[in-house]
Design a protein around this motif. Sequence first.
Motif, mmCIF file in Angstrom:
data_model
loop_
_atom_site.group_PDB
_atom_site.id
_atom_site.type_symbol
_atom_site.label_atom_id
_atom_site.label_comp_id
_atom_site.label_asym_id
_atom_site.label_seq_id
_atom_site.Cartn_x
_atom_site.Cartn_y
_atom_site.Cartn_z
ATOM 1 N N UNK A 18 -3.024 26.187 -0.327
ATOM 2 C CA UNK A 18 -1.465 25.949 -0.401
ATOM 3 C C UNK A 18 -0.563 26.575 0.309
ATOM 4 N N UNK A 19 -1.412 28.571 0.410
ATOM 5 C CA UNK A 19 -1.360 29.142 1.116
ATOM 6 C C UNK A 19 -0.455 29.448 2.479
ATOM 7 N N UNK A 20 -1.258 28.429 3.131
ATOM 8 C CA UNK A 20 -1.589 27.788 4.585
ATOM 9 C C UNK A 20 -0.446 27.316 4.675
ATOM 10 N N UNK A 24 2.968 28.013 7.158
ATOM 11 C CA UNK A 24 3.321 26.815 8.396
ATOM 12 C C UNK A 24 4.891 26.309 7.858
ATOM 13 N N UNK A 25 4.948 25.798 6.874
ATOM 14 C CA UNK A 25 6.251 25.754 6.369
ATOM 15 C C UNK A 25 7.665 26.700 6.989
ATOM 16 N N UNK A 45 5.614 18.790 14.210
ATOM 17 C CA UNK A 45 5.401 19.433 12.716
ATOM 18 C C UNK A 45 5.986 18.706 11.544
ATOM 19 N N UNK A 46 6.119 17.843 11.148
ATOM 20 C CA UNK A 46 6.584 17.489 10.069
ATOM 21 C C UNK A 46 5.078 15.746 10.382
ATOM 22 N N UNK A 47 5.406 15.492 11.443
ATOM 23 C CA UNK A 47 4.454 14.650 11.685
ATOM 24 C C UNK A 47 2.448 14.268 11.272
ATOM 25 N N UNK A 48 2.629 16.234 11.318
ATOM 26 C CA UNK A 48 1.402 16.351 11.595
ATOM 27 C C UNK A 48 0.905 17.086 10.178
ATOM 28 N N UNK A 72 5.551 18.294 0.945
ATOM 29 C CA UNK A 72 7.334 19.427 0.362
ATOM 30 C C UNK A 72 7.442 19.997 1.659
ATOM 31 N N UNK A 73 5.873 21.072 2.930
ATOM 32 C CA UNK A 73 6.259 21.429 3.859
ATOM 33 C C UNK A 73 7.099 20.417 5.266
ATOM 34 N N UNK A 74 6.532 19.443 4.984
ATOM 35 C CA UNK A 74 7.070 18.803 6.282
ATOM 36 C C UNK A 74 8.382 18.054 5.424
#
Length: 92
Positions: A18-20, A24-25, A45-48, A72-74
């Motif tokens: 979650x931290x990583x 990335x986000x 980035x969102x695809x990955x 959530x990051x995507x």
Amino acid sequence: MGAGAGFEGAGVPAVWAVAVLGVVAGVGVALAAYGRGRLAVAATLAWGLAWIAVARGTGDPASAPTALAAGVAAALVLAAAAVARLRRPARA
């Protein structure tokens, strides 16, 4: 121990994941702001991140916190790109 890379993460690998993904986000949001909302960068980035969410939500090793954080990051990266794109000045 189940399938995986063997990294135990001091007993809390989900916290590391979650931290990583948070980092990335943050990088994705910064790229969206600096790149004035370039959709190709955000979409890539969102695809990955979306595939990380799928893999951790359905695969082995399964991790609900990691899947949720990746999803959530995507969404954050795509939203930041959309906002940056809408805020940039119109071409003359």
